[in-house]
Design an enzyme around this catalytic site. Structure first.
Site, PDB file in Angstrom:
ATOM      1  N   SER A  82      -1.122 -12.485   3.727  1.00 38.32           N
ATOM      2  CA  SER A  82      -2.248 -11.744   3.162  1.00 38.32           C
ATOM      3  C   SER A  82      -3.150 -12.611   2.299  1.00 38.32           C
ATOM      4  O   SER A  82      -4.047 -12.094   1.632  1.00 38.32           O
ATOM      5  CB  SER A  82      -1.728 -10.564   2.325  1.00 38.32           C
ATOM      6  N   GLY A 101      -2.853 -10.305   7.216  1.00 37.36           N
ATOM      7  CA  GLY A 101      -2.554  -9.261   6.248  1.00 37.36           C
ATOM      8  C   GLY A 101      -3.748  -8.512   5.745  1.00 37.36           C
ATOM      9  O   GLY A 101      -3.648  -7.792   4.740  1.00 37.36           O
ATOM     10  N   ASN A 120       0.812  -1.220   0.000  1.00 39.48           N
ATOM     11  CA  ASN A 120       0.000   0.000   0.000  1.00 39.48           C
ATOM     12  C   ASN A 120       0.843   1.266   0.000  1.00 39.48           C
ATOM     13  O   ASN A 120       0.314   2.354  -0.186  1.00 39.48           O
ATOM     14  CB  ASN A 120      -0.945  -0.006   1.203  1.00 39.48           C
ATOM     15  N   LYS A 144       3.822 -11.944   7.713  1.00 39.40           N
ATOM     16  CA  LYS A 144       2.562 -11.291   7.363  1.00 39.40           C
ATOM     17  C   LYS A 144       1.965 -12.102   6.225  1.00 39.40           C
ATOM     18  O   LYS A 144       2.534 -12.176   5.133  1.00 39.40           O
ATOM     19  CB  LYS A 144       2.777  -9.851   6.919  1.00 39.40           C
TER      20      LYS A 144
END
Length: 333
Positions: free
Chosen positions: A204, A228, A84, A202
């Site tokens: 996702s 995530g 992001n 993490k």
């Protein structure tokens, strides 16, 4: 191979471990004690959006403004240069400058995780060292994926082991198959969890069975699993995840921290009610409209979103209206 090169290669893990320990001590980070994690990742981390000016330059003043507002939210820390953060679109110099800017503004009791994954092992090692120098507490290392067909379990274990050996800061694995087309294999995760400088992942992908198995298979290690996405945060906590790195936290940080609090207190009905209201907004700023949608939503909640870097395009008026309706229908606007 020259003797000096061979000697440097053989000493690298030891030197990295000494550097890692020194950095942890100067930052006041804990060391392993019993079952306590060496670096506690429990809690919510927003993966920061990188603000750009109308001419698509990094806008450090707006970044500092967003950081000032986030300081009042009970985040465990921040992730910089994740998906992001438009990490692939930033030059190496910009990546280091962004991390330095965030570190200067971030209270010392908040963790700073910085994305350092590159396609080659050598480039990843160099970028990880730069992130450590800029003040990151841990490196978030995404799976290399350009030669996806060659990224076998053995290749990925070798890649991450080399990075973990060389890194002066702890390493967090990052599996984001929606962007890379590659799930970090379970066998690789279990093997890498045994590395003393690889402290978590993490994930996702959204496969709760996979996340539960990772928690179960690594429970004897100093290793933590992070959700995530906000869409499956509650389910992740239910199977033993430590925290979450959630894009929606850029917009709805307080509610996500409240969900974290409710889960830790075992207030599952209240947590479910809140989780339901977060699913559609989260899907809107991730899968449906992506980073342009995330940045537009940030503006409605008092943050600076601004433009993305090309080739990411802004939302159309119809998309903006659909995004607004999603937040309104769930009681956030």
């Amino acid at each position: 191979m020259a003797f000096s090169t061979l000697l440097a290669s053989s000493l690298r893990p030891t030197l990295a471990a000494l550097h890692w320990a020194a950095c942890r001590q100067c930052r006041g980070l804990s060391t392993p004690q019993g079952s306590e994690p060496s670096l506690n990742l429990g809690g919510i981390f927003p993966p920061l959006a990188t603000p750009f000016s109308p001419t698509q330059e990094v806008d450090y003043a707006q970044l500092e403004g967003n950081l000032h507002r986030y300081a009042s939210i009970s985040f465990r820390g921040l992730v910089v240069l994740g998906s992001n953060g438009e990490y692939p679109y930033l030059a190496s110099r910009e990546r280091v400058e962004v991390v330095s800017c965030v570190r200067r503004a971030l209270p010392r009791d908040r963790l700073l995780l910085a994305g350092s994954g590159c396609e080659s092992t050598q480039a990843t090692i160099e970028m990880t060292a730069s992130m450590a120098e800029a003040g990151a507490d841990a490196a978030l290392v995404v799976t290399p994926c350009y030669y996806r067909g060659a990224m076998t379990t053995a290749a990925l274990v070798h890649h991450y082991t080399e990075v973990g050996d060389a890194s002066p800061i702890p390493v967090v694995l990052y599996s984001v198959p929606a962007n890379t087309g590659l799930d970090l294999p379970m066998e690789a995760v279990i093997t890498l969890a045994q590395h003393p400088n690889i402290i978590g992942i993490k994930d996702s992908g959204g496969d709760i069975t996979r996340m539960a198995l990772m928690v179960h298979k690594t429970r004897q290690e100093d290793f933590q699993v992070l959700a995530g996405s906000a869409s499956f945060l509650l389910a992740s906590y239910a199977v033993g995840a430590s925290g979450g790195v959630c894009a929606l936290a850029n917009v709805l940080g307080d509610p996500l921290c409240q969900l974290d609090h409710l889960c830790r207190k075992g207030q599952w009905q209240e947590a479910r009610d809140l989780q339901y209201r977060l699913i559609e907004p989260n899907m809107a700023v991730t899968r449906r409209f992506g980073i342009p949608g995330l940045k537009k939503a940030m503006e409605w909640f008092g943050y600076y979103g601004g433009p993305c870097r090309a080739p990411l395009a802004p939302l159309s008026p119809a998309q903006v209206e659909e995004l607004r309706s999603t937040f309104s229908a769930n009681g956030w606007l």
